[in-house]
Motif scaffolding. Structure first.
Motif, short mmCIF file in Angstrom:
data_model
loop_
_atom_site.label_atom_id
_atom_site.label_comp_id
_atom_site.label_asym_id
_atom_site.label_seq_id
_atom_site.Cartn_x
_atom_site.Cartn_y
_atom_site.Cartn_z
N LEU A 1 -8.38 -9.43 -0.21
CA LEU A 1 -9.71 -8.86 0.16
C LEU A 1 -9.69 -7.27 -0.25
CD1 LEU A 1 -9.57 -10.12 3.96
CD2 LEU A 1 -10.41 -11.15 1.84
N VAL A 2 -10.91 -6.90 -0.46
CA VAL A 2 -11.44 -5.71 -1.02
C VAL A 2 -12.57 -4.97 -0.11
CG1 VAL A 2 -10.72 -6.33 -3.48
CG2 VAL A 2 -13.11 -6.67 -2.65
N GLU A 3 -12.36 -3.67 -0.19
CA GLU A 3 -13.37 -2.61 0.45
C GLU A 3 -14.77 -2.68 -0.67
OE1 GLU A 3 -13.46 -1.96 3.29
OE2 GLU A 3 -11.17 -1.77 3.86
N PRO A 4 -15.71 -2.28 -0.30
CA PRO A 4 -17.00 -2.12 -1.09
C PRO A 4 -16.57 -1.34 -2.40
CG PRO A 4 -17.63 -2.05 1.21
CD PRO A 4 -16.27 -1.95 1.01
N ASP A 5 -15.61 -0.35 -2.38
CA ASP A 5 -15.13 0.30 -3.58
C ASP A 5 -14.23 -0.53 -4.44
OD1 ASP A 5 -13.13 0.98 -2.10
OD2 ASP A 5 -13.02 2.86 -1.95
N GLY A 6 -13.91 -1.59 -4.11
CA GLY A 6 -12.83 -2.41 -4.84
C GLY A 6 -11.47 -1.88 -4.22
N SER A 7 -11.10 -1.00 -3.47
CA SER A 7 -9.79 -0.70 -2.89
C SER A 7 -9.34 -1.77 -2.06
CB SER A 7 -9.72 0.68 -2.12
OG SER A 7 -10.43 0.48 -1.12
N GLN A 8 -7.99 -1.98 -2.00
CA GLN A 8 -7.58 -3.00 -0.96
C GLN A 8 -7.82 -2.90 0.19
OE1 GLN A 8 -3.39 -2.61 -1.92
NE2 GLN A 8 -3.28 -4.06 -3.55
N ALA A 9 -8.22 -4.08 0.93
CA ALA A 9 -8.75 -3.84 2.57
C ALA A 9 -7.71 -4.36 3.20
CB ALA A 9 -9.88 -4.82 2.43
N THR A 10 -6.58 -3.38 3.38
CA THR A 10 -5.33 -3.73 4.13
C THR A 10 -5.82 -3.82 5.76
OG1 THR A 10 -4.04 -2.40 2.61
CG2 THR A 10 -3.21 -2.96 4.94
N ALA A 11 -6.50 -3.32 6.12
CA ALA A 11 -7.14 -3.30 7.70
C ALA A 11 -7.58 -4.39 8.01
CB ALA A 11 -7.81 -2.23 8.13
N ARG A 12 -8.74 -4.66 7.09
CA ARG A 12 -9.47 -5.81 7.15
C ARG A 12 -8.78 -7.08 6.96
NH1 ARG A 12 -15.25 -6.50 5.68
NH2 ARG A 12 -15.10 -4.46 4.97
N ALA A 13 -7.75 -7.44 6.07
CA ALA A 13 -6.89 -8.50 5.86
C ALA A 13 -6.01 -8.52 7.19
CB ALA A 13 -5.62 -8.05 4.83
N ASN A 14 -5.39 -7.59 7.99
CA ASN A 14 -4.72 -7.71 9.12
C ASN A 14 -5.84 -8.27 10.12
OD1 ASN A 14 -2.21 -6.56 8.13
ND2 ASN A 14 -2.77 -4.79 8.42
N ALA A 15 -6.86 -7.95 10.04
CA ALA A 15 -7.82 -8.17 11.15
C ALA A 15 -8.38 -9.90 11.08
CB ALA A 15 -9.33 -7.50 11.19
N TYR A 16 -8.43 -10.27 9.93
CA TYR A 16 -8.60 -11.60 9.48
C TYR A 16 -7.33 -12.60 9.91
CZ TYR A 16 -13.00 -11.45 6.96
OH TYR A 16 -14.29 -11.45 6.35
N GLN A 17 -6.23 -12.16 9.74
CA GLN A 17 -4.88 -12.69 10.10
C GLN A 17 -4.84 -12.90 11.56
OE1 GLN A 17 -1.14 -10.69 9.04
NE2 GLN A 17 -0.19 -12.50 8.84
N ARG A 18 -5.07 -11.85 12.26
CA ARG A 18 -5.29 -11.95 13.70
C ARG A 18 -6.19 -12.82 14.24
NH1 ARG A 18 -4.38 -6.23 13.26
NH2 ARG A 18 -6.70 -6.05 13.62
N SER A 19 -7.46 -12.84 13.53
CA SER A 19 -8.42 -13.91 13.86
C SER A 19 -8.26 -15.24 13.45
CB SER A 19 -9.84 -13.34 13.18
OG SER A 19 -11.01 -14.37 13.48
N LEU A 20 -7.60 -15.61 12.37
CA LEU A 20 -7.13 -16.83 12.13
C LEU A 20 -6.23 -17.43 12.95
CD1 LEU A 20 -6.96 -16.44 8.18
CD2 LEU A 20 -8.20 -18.20 9.41
N GLN A 21 -5.26 -16.61 13.48
CA GLN A 21 -4.06 -16.74 14.57
C GLN A 21 -5.03 -17.39 15.71
OE1 GLN A 21 -0.50 -14.67 14.78
NE2 GLN A 21 -0.79 -14.24 16.87
N SER A 22 -5.96 -16.66 16.16
CA SER A 22 -6.66 -16.92 17.45
C SER A 22 -7.31 -18.22 17.43
CB SER A 22 -7.64 -15.87 17.92
OG SER A 22 -8.77 -15.76 17.11
N HIS A 23 -7.52 -18.64 16.28
CA HIS A 23 -8.10 -19.99 15.85
C HIS A 23 -7.02 -21.02 15.49
CE1 HIS A 23 -11.99 -17.40 15.55
NE2 HIS A 23 -12.40 -18.47 15.65
N GLY A 24 -6.12 -20.71 15.59
CA GLY A 24 -5.00 -21.74 15.28
C GLY A 24 -4.59 -21.95 13.95
N ILE A 25 -4.49 -20.88 13.34
CA ILE A 25 -4.05 -20.98 11.86
C ILE A 25 -3.00 -19.89 11.73
CG2 ILE A 25 -4.73 -20.91 9.48
CD1 ILE A 25 -7.62 -21.90 10.17
N LEU A 26 -1.90 -20.17 11.23
CA LEU A 26 -0.99 -19.21 10.80
C LEU A 26 -0.97 -18.91 9.68
CD1 LEU A 26 1.97 -20.54 13.04
CD2 LEU A 26 0.11 -18.82 13.86
N THR A 27 -1.10 -17.60 8.99
CA THR A 27 -1.02 -16.89 7.83
C THR A 27 -0.21 -15.87 7.67
OG1 THR A 27 -3.05 -15.48 8.08
CG2 THR A 27 -3.41 -17.56 7.23
#
Length: 385
Positions: free
Chosen positions: A359-385
Protein backbone atom coordinates in the motif's frame (compact mmCIF):
# COMPACT_ATOMS: atom_id res chain seq x y z
CA UNK A 1 8.26 -20.89 55.19
CA UNK A 2 6.54 -20.57 51.84
CA UNK A 3 3.82 -18.25 50.68
CA UNK A 4 1.30 -18.76 47.92
CA UNK A 5 1.14 -15.94 45.46
CA UNK A 6 -2.08 -14.77 43.87
CA UNK A 7 -2.65 -16.34 40.45
CA UNK A 8 -2.06 -13.38 38.12
CA UNK A 9 -3.87 -12.68 34.88
CA UNK A 10 -1.91 -13.80 31.81
CA UNK A 11 -1.37 -10.17 30.75
CA UNK A 12 0.21 -9.46 34.15
CA UNK A 13 2.47 -12.53 34.20
CA UNK A 14 3.65 -12.60 30.60
CA UNK A 15 7.03 -10.92 30.08
CA UNK A 16 5.96 -9.93 26.56
CA UNK A 17 2.83 -8.33 25.12
CA UNK A 18 0.09 -10.85 24.47
CA UNK A 19 -2.09 -10.69 21.38
CA UNK A 20 -5.69 -9.57 21.53
CA UNK A 21 -7.15 -12.90 20.39
CA UNK A 22 -7.12 -16.21 22.26
CA UNK A 23 -7.39 -19.03 19.74
CA UNK A 24 -8.86 -22.30 20.96
CA UNK A 25 -9.27 -24.38 17.81
CA UNK A 26 -8.42 -24.66 14.16
CA UNK A 27 -9.14 -26.75 11.10
CA UNK A 28 -7.69 -26.21 7.65
CA UNK A 29 -7.56 -22.53 6.79
CA UNK A 30 -9.87 -21.51 9.64
CA UNK A 31 -9.38 -20.88 13.35
CA UNK A 32 -11.73 -20.04 16.24
CA UNK A 33 -11.24 -17.90 19.31
CA UNK A 34 -12.53 -18.30 22.87
CA UNK A 35 -15.60 -16.21 22.03
CA UNK A 36 -16.58 -18.50 19.16
CA UNK A 37 -15.56 -16.11 16.37
CA UNK A 38 -14.26 -17.72 13.18
CA UNK A 39 -11.18 -16.43 11.36
CA UNK A 40 -9.73 -17.08 7.93
CA UNK A 41 -6.03 -17.60 8.72
CA UNK A 42 -4.18 -15.93 5.85
CA UNK A 43 -0.96 -15.93 7.90
CA UNK A 44 -0.89 -19.74 8.11
CA UNK A 45 0.23 -19.55 11.72
CA UNK A 46 3.20 -17.31 10.84
CA UNK A 47 3.91 -19.39 7.71
CA UNK A 48 4.20 -22.63 9.72
CA UNK A 49 0.92 -24.28 8.71
CA UNK A 50 1.74 -25.44 5.21
CA UNK A 51 -1.27 -27.79 5.30
CA UNK A 52 -3.43 -25.66 7.57
CA UNK A 53 -4.53 -26.20 11.14
CA UNK A 54 -4.63 -29.80 12.41
CA UNK A 55 -4.36 -31.61 9.09
CA UNK A 56 -5.93 -35.01 9.86
CA UNK A 57 -3.22 -37.12 8.22
CA UNK A 58 -0.43 -35.22 9.95
CA UNK A 59 -2.22 -35.46 13.30
CA UNK A 60 -2.74 -39.21 12.78
CA UNK A 61 0.97 -39.69 12.05
CA UNK A 62 1.89 -37.81 15.23
CA UNK A 63 -0.58 -39.78 17.36
CA UNK A 64 0.76 -43.06 15.99
CA UNK A 65 4.34 -42.01 16.75
CA UNK A 66 3.44 -41.08 20.34
CA UNK A 67 2.54 -44.73 20.90
CA UNK A 68 6.05 -45.79 19.88
CA UNK A 69 8.68 -43.14 20.70
CA UNK A 70 8.09 -39.48 21.51
CA UNK A 71 11.68 -38.27 21.68
CA UNK A 72 15.22 -39.46 21.17
CA UNK A 73 18.46 -37.52 21.27
CA UNK A 74 19.77 -36.61 17.83
CA UNK A 75 22.83 -38.69 18.73
CA UNK A 76 20.64 -41.72 17.91
CA UNK A 77 18.91 -42.83 14.75
CA UNK A 78 15.13 -43.24 14.61
CA UNK A 79 13.02 -44.49 11.75
CA UNK A 80 11.17 -41.17 11.22
CA UNK A 81 14.31 -39.02 11.24
CA UNK A 82 16.17 -41.38 8.90
CA UNK A 83 13.26 -41.31 6.47
CA UNK A 84 13.04 -37.50 6.57
CA UNK A 85 16.74 -37.31 5.70
CA UNK A 86 16.19 -39.69 2.78
CA UNK A 87 13.11 -37.87 1.49
CA UNK A 88 14.70 -34.42 1.63
CA UNK A 89 17.82 -35.67 -0.14
CA UNK A 90 15.60 -37.19 -2.85
CA UNK A 91 13.44 -34.11 -3.55
CA UNK A 92 16.11 -31.41 -3.17
CA UNK A 93 17.99 -29.88 -6.12
CA UNK A 94 20.36 -32.53 -7.58
CA UNK A 95 23.52 -30.95 -6.18
CA UNK A 96 22.23 -31.00 -2.59
CA UNK A 97 22.95 -34.52 -1.37
CA UNK A 98 23.47 -34.11 2.39
CA UNK A 99 20.87 -33.27 5.05
CA UNK A 100 21.50 -31.93 8.57
CA UNK A 101 18.46 -32.20 10.90
CA UNK A 102 20.11 -31.11 14.14
CA UNK A 103 18.44 -27.68 14.18
CA UNK A 104 14.98 -27.01 15.55
CA UNK A 105 14.14 -23.61 14.06
CA UNK A 106 14.81 -21.44 11.04
CA UNK A 107 17.15 -19.21 13.04
CA UNK A 108 19.37 -22.09 14.09
CA UNK A 109 19.28 -23.62 10.61
CA UNK A 110 20.52 -20.37 9.10
CA UNK A 111 23.20 -20.09 11.77
CA UNK A 112 24.27 -23.65 10.99
CA UNK A 113 24.51 -22.92 7.28
CA UNK A 114 26.70 -19.89 8.02
CA UNK A 115 28.95 -22.00 10.28
CA UNK A 116 29.32 -24.61 7.55
CA UNK A 117 30.18 -21.98 4.94
CA UNK A 118 32.76 -20.42 7.24
CA UNK A 119 34.33 -23.77 8.07
CA UNK A 120 34.41 -24.83 4.43
CA UNK A 121 35.84 -21.59 3.02
CA UNK A 122 37.99 -20.49 5.95
CA UNK A 123 36.41 -17.04 5.63
CA UNK A 124 34.07 -15.09 7.88
CA UNK A 125 31.83 -12.35 6.40
CA UNK A 126 28.17 -12.94 5.53
CA UNK A 127 26.40 -10.96 2.79
CA UNK A 128 22.68 -10.38 3.34
CA UNK A 129 20.25 -8.23 1.27
CA UNK A 130 18.50 -5.20 2.69
CA UNK A 131 15.16 -6.18 4.33
CA UNK A 132 16.16 -9.85 4.69
CA UNK A 133 14.97 -11.79 7.73
CA UNK A 134 17.29 -14.60 8.84
CA UNK A 135 15.86 -15.16 12.30
CA UNK A 136 15.52 -13.99 15.90
CA UNK A 137 18.62 -15.35 17.65
CA UNK A 138 21.38 -12.87 18.50
CA UNK A 139 23.47 -13.88 15.48
CA UNK A 140 20.65 -13.94 12.92
CA UNK A 141 19.05 -10.79 14.33
CA UNK A 142 22.43 -9.09 13.88
CA UNK A 143 22.43 -10.18 10.23
CA UNK A 144 18.82 -9.26 9.46
CA UNK A 145 18.59 -6.61 6.78
CA UNK A 146 16.84 -3.97 8.88
CA UNK A 147 17.98 -1.88 11.85
CA UNK A 148 14.80 -2.63 13.83
CA UNK A 149 16.14 -6.01 14.95
CA UNK A 150 19.65 -4.74 15.69
CA UNK A 151 19.08 -1.34 17.32
CA UNK A 152 18.18 -2.42 20.90
CA UNK A 153 21.35 -4.43 21.51
CA UNK A 154 24.80 -3.04 22.36
CA UNK A 155 26.71 -5.90 20.72
CA UNK A 156 25.96 -7.83 17.60
CA UNK A 157 27.47 -10.57 15.51
CA UNK A 158 30.33 -9.08 13.47
CA UNK A 159 30.96 -9.50 9.77
CA UNK A 160 27.47 -8.86 8.41
CA UNK A 161 27.55 -7.03 5.09
CA UNK A 162 24.21 -5.65 3.92
CA UNK A 163 23.64 -4.91 0.23
CA UNK A 164 20.67 -3.65 -1.80
CA UNK A 165 18.31 -6.46 -2.75
CA UNK A 166 16.28 -7.01 -5.95
CA UNK A 167 13.36 -4.78 -4.88
CA UNK A 168 12.35 -3.50 -8.30
CA UNK A 169 9.29 -1.58 -7.07
CA UNK A 170 11.63 0.62 -5.01
CA UNK A 171 14.96 0.10 -6.74
CA UNK A 172 17.92 1.29 -4.66
CA UNK A 173 19.67 2.34 -7.88
CA UNK A 174 16.54 4.04 -9.32
CA UNK A 175 16.54 1.75 -12.35
CA UNK A 176 14.02 -0.55 -14.02
CA UNK A 177 14.56 -4.27 -14.73
CA UNK A 178 14.82 -3.47 -18.44
CA UNK A 179 17.67 -0.98 -18.03
CA UNK A 180 19.47 -1.77 -14.77
CA UNK A 181 21.99 -4.29 -16.05
CA UNK A 182 21.47 -6.20 -12.78
CA UNK A 183 23.25 -3.55 -10.69
CA UNK A 184 22.01 -5.20 -7.48
CA UNK A 185 24.40 -8.07 -8.26
CA UNK A 186 27.15 -6.21 -10.08
CA UNK A 187 27.65 -3.58 -7.35
CA UNK A 188 28.08 -6.20 -4.60
CA UNK A 189 31.72 -6.19 -5.69
CA UNK A 190 32.01 -2.58 -4.49
CA UNK A 191 30.52 -3.47 -1.10
CA UNK A 192 33.02 -6.32 -0.74
CA UNK A 193 35.92 -4.05 -1.71
CA UNK A 194 35.03 -1.05 0.44
CA UNK A 195 32.72 -2.27 3.24
CA UNK A 196 33.77 -5.83 4.12
CA UNK A 197 36.81 -7.41 5.70
CA UNK A 198 37.65 -8.88 2.31
CA UNK A 199 36.94 -12.36 3.66
CA UNK A 200 33.44 -13.35 2.51
CA UNK A 201 32.18 -16.84 3.34
CA UNK A 202 28.63 -16.78 2.02
CA UNK A 203 25.61 -14.97 0.70
CA UNK A 204 22.34 -15.82 2.49
CA UNK A 205 19.21 -14.85 0.60
CA UNK A 206 15.53 -15.76 0.51
CA UNK A 207 14.62 -16.53 -3.13
CA UNK A 208 11.46 -14.57 -2.38
CA UNK A 209 11.82 -12.23 0.59
CA UNK A 210 8.95 -12.94 2.99
CA UNK A 211 8.98 -10.74 6.09
CA UNK A 212 10.98 -8.17 4.12
CA UNK A 213 8.05 -7.42 1.83
CA UNK A 214 7.26 -10.52 -0.24
CA UNK A 215 9.75 -9.34 -2.85
CA UNK A 216 10.03 -11.44 -6.00
CA UNK A 217 13.37 -10.98 -7.81
CA UNK A 218 13.40 -10.11 -11.52
CA UNK A 219 14.19 -12.74 -14.12
CA UNK A 220 17.88 -13.52 -14.22
CA UNK A 221 18.76 -12.11 -10.78
CA UNK A 222 19.35 -15.39 -8.95
CA UNK A 223 21.22 -16.87 -11.92
CA UNK A 224 23.49 -13.83 -11.96
CA UNK A 225 23.97 -14.05 -8.20
CA UNK A 226 24.98 -17.71 -8.51
CA UNK A 227 27.51 -16.79 -11.20
CA UNK A 228 28.87 -13.98 -9.00
CA UNK A 229 29.33 -16.36 -6.07
CA UNK A 230 30.90 -19.12 -8.16
CA UNK A 231 33.49 -16.75 -9.60
CA UNK A 232 34.54 -15.67 -6.08
CA UNK A 233 34.17 -19.09 -4.41
CA UNK A 234 31.46 -17.70 -2.12
CA UNK A 235 28.86 -20.14 -0.80
CA UNK A 236 25.32 -19.27 -1.93
CA UNK A 237 22.69 -20.18 0.68
CA UNK A 238 18.99 -20.11 -0.15
CA UNK A 239 16.85 -19.50 2.94
CA UNK A 240 13.70 -21.41 1.93
CA UNK A 241 12.23 -21.38 5.42
CA UNK A 242 9.12 -19.53 4.23
CA UNK A 243 9.22 -20.41 0.53
CA UNK A 244 10.05 -24.10 0.63
CA UNK A 245 7.91 -27.23 0.31
CA UNK A 246 5.14 -26.04 -1.93
CA UNK A 247 4.05 -22.58 -0.78
CA UNK A 248 5.06 -21.07 -4.13
CA UNK A 249 3.56 -23.87 -6.21
CA UNK A 250 6.90 -25.64 -6.69
CA UNK A 251 8.67 -27.84 -4.18
CA UNK A 252 11.20 -25.04 -3.65
CA UNK A 253 11.19 -21.43 -4.82
CA UNK A 254 14.56 -22.18 -6.40
CA UNK A 255 12.68 -24.36 -8.90
CA UNK A 256 10.84 -21.30 -10.27
CA UNK A 257 14.12 -19.66 -11.17
CA UNK A 258 16.13 -22.67 -12.32
CA UNK A 259 18.95 -21.98 -9.85
CA UNK A 260 20.67 -24.49 -7.59
CA UNK A 261 22.17 -22.96 -4.43
CA UNK A 262 25.18 -24.47 -2.67
CA UNK A 263 23.08 -24.81 0.50
CA UNK A 264 19.42 -24.54 1.43
CA UNK A 265 17.69 -24.11 4.79
CA UNK A 266 14.18 -25.32 5.62
CA UNK A 267 11.89 -24.98 8.65
CA UNK A 268 8.37 -23.63 9.36
CA UNK A 269 6.20 -25.59 6.87
CA UNK A 270 8.41 -28.69 6.99
CA UNK A 271 6.05 -30.41 9.44
CA UNK A 272 2.84 -29.19 7.80
CA UNK A 273 0.90 -28.32 10.93
CA UNK A 274 3.27 -26.41 13.17
CA UNK A 275 5.62 -28.82 14.95
CA UNK A 276 9.23 -27.54 15.22
CA UNK A 277 11.81 -28.96 12.83
CA UNK A 278 14.49 -27.48 10.59
CA UNK A 279 16.94 -28.80 8.02
CA UNK A 280 20.13 -27.72 6.28
CA UNK A 281 20.73 -29.21 2.82
CA UNK A 282 24.26 -29.07 1.49
CA UNK A 283 26.50 -30.14 -1.32
CA UNK A 284 28.74 -33.17 -0.81
CA UNK A 285 31.85 -31.02 -0.42
CA UNK A 286 30.48 -29.65 2.87
CA UNK A 287 29.86 -33.07 4.41
CA UNK A 288 33.09 -33.03 6.45
CA UNK A 289 31.38 -31.65 9.53
CA UNK A 290 31.71 -32.64 13.17
CA UNK A 291 28.15 -33.01 14.43
CA UNK A 292 29.10 -31.50 17.81
CA UNK A 293 29.64 -28.12 16.11
CA UNK A 294 25.91 -27.51 15.62
CA UNK A 295 23.41 -29.45 17.68
CA UNK A 296 20.27 -28.52 19.63
CA UNK A 297 18.27 -30.44 22.22
CA UNK A 298 15.14 -30.64 20.12
CA UNK A 299 16.82 -31.03 16.75
CA UNK A 300 15.64 -34.13 14.84
CA UNK A 301 12.62 -34.35 17.14
CA UNK A 302 10.94 -37.72 16.61
CA UNK A 303 7.34 -36.45 16.66
CA UNK A 304 8.22 -33.61 14.31
CA UNK A 305 9.86 -36.10 11.96
CA UNK A 306 6.65 -38.15 11.85
CA UNK A 307 4.71 -34.99 10.96
CA UNK A 308 7.30 -34.06 8.32
CA UNK A 309 7.01 -37.47 6.64
CA UNK A 310 3.24 -37.13 6.34
CA UNK A 311 3.64 -33.58 5.01
CA UNK A 312 6.23 -34.53 2.40
CA UNK A 313 4.00 -37.36 1.15
CA UNK A 314 0.98 -35.07 0.82
CA UNK A 315 2.84 -32.27 -0.95
CA UNK A 316 4.19 -34.73 -3.54
CA UNK A 317 0.74 -36.10 -4.47
CA UNK A 318 -0.37 -35.57 -8.08
CA UNK A 319 -2.10 -32.23 -8.52
CA UNK A 320 -1.12 -30.71 -5.16
CA UNK A 321 1.45 -28.21 -6.43
CA UNK A 322 -0.55 -27.58 -9.60
CA UNK A 323 -3.49 -26.53 -7.41
CA UNK A 324 -1.27 -24.12 -5.47
CA UNK A 325 -0.19 -22.48 -8.72
CA UNK A 326 -3.73 -22.32 -10.09
CA UNK A 327 -5.18 -20.90 -6.86
CA UNK A 328 -2.37 -18.37 -6.68
CA UNK A 329 -3.02 -17.23 -10.24
CA UNK A 330 -6.68 -16.62 -9.40
CA UNK A 331 -5.84 -14.65 -6.24
CA UNK A 332 -3.15 -12.59 -7.97
CA UNK A 333 -5.55 -11.81 -10.80
CA UNK A 334 -8.31 -10.65 -8.44
CA UNK A 335 -5.91 -8.48 -6.45
CA UNK A 336 -4.58 -6.88 -9.61
CA UNK A 337 -8.13 -6.17 -10.69
CA UNK A 338 -8.61 -4.34 -7.38
CA UNK A 339 -5.38 -2.44 -7.98
CA UNK A 340 -6.76 -0.88 -11.16
CA UNK A 341 -9.46 0.99 -9.23
CA UNK A 342 -7.60 1.58 -5.97
CA UNK A 343 -4.56 3.87 -6.15
CA UNK A 344 -3.69 2.96 -2.55
CA UNK A 345 -2.51 -0.42 -3.93
CA UNK A 346 0.95 0.36 -5.24
CA UNK A 347 2.05 -3.17 -6.09
CA UNK A 348 0.76 -6.73 -6.07
CA UNK A 349 3.43 -9.41 -6.20
CA UNK A 350 3.94 -13.04 -5.43
CA UNK A 351 4.34 -16.59 -6.69
CA UNK A 352 1.90 -19.40 -5.98
CA UNK A 353 0.20 -18.70 -2.68
CA UNK A 354 2.99 -16.49 -1.34
CA UNK A 355 1.44 -13.14 -2.20
CA UNK A 356 1.87 -9.60 -0.91
CA UNK A 357 0.14 -6.27 -1.49
CA UNK A 358 2.07 -3.04 -0.97
CA UNK A 359 0.00 0.00 0.00
CA UNK A 360 1.20 3.50 -0.86
CA UNK A 361 0.46 7.10 0.02
CA UNK A 362 -0.52 9.55 -2.75
CA UNK A 363 3.13 10.57 -3.10
CA UNK A 364 4.16 6.92 -3.60
CA UNK A 365 5.76 6.45 -0.18
CA UNK A 366 5.03 3.38 1.90
CA UNK A 367 1.67 3.64 3.67
CA UNK A 368 2.68 1.96 6.93
CA UNK A 369 -0.06 3.44 9.10
CA UNK A 370 -2.66 2.68 6.46
CA UNK A 371 -1.44 -0.92 6.16
CA UNK A 372 -1.67 -1.39 9.93
CA UNK A 373 -5.19 0.06 9.92
CA UNK A 374 -6.24 -2.32 7.12
CA UNK A 375 -4.78 -5.23 9.08
CA UNK A 376 -6.83 -4.33 12.14
CA UNK A 377 -9.94 -3.85 10.01
CA UNK A 378 -9.49 -7.21 8.29
CA UNK A 379 -9.10 -8.87 11.68
CA UNK A 380 -12.40 -7.34 12.82
CA UNK A 381 -13.97 -8.93 9.72
CA UNK A 382 -12.54 -12.33 10.56
CA UNK A 383 -9.43 -12.34 8.35
CA UNK A 384 -5.94 -12.73 9.84
CA UNK A 385 -3.18 -11.10 7.75
Amino acid sequence: MTTTKRLPAPQEAAQYQLGDIMLVGGEGIRAWDAEGREFLDCVSGTFNLLLGHNHPEVMAAVREQTERLVFASSSFQTEPTNRVIQELAAISPPNLTRVNLRSSSGSTANEGAIKMAQLHTGRRDVIVPFRAHLGQSLATASLNGTTKMRAPFPYRYPGGLHVPGPYCFRCFYRQTPETCGMLCVDRIEDFITYASSGSVACVVIEPISGAGGNIVPPDGYLQELRRFCDEREIVLVFDEIQTGLGRTGRMFAADHFGVQPHMMTLAKGLTGSGLPMAAILTEERMADWDRSLHSFTYGSHTLSAAAALATLEIVQRPGFLENVRASGDVLLGRLRDLQKDNPVIGDVRGVGLMIGVELVEPDGSQATARANAYQRSLQSHGILT
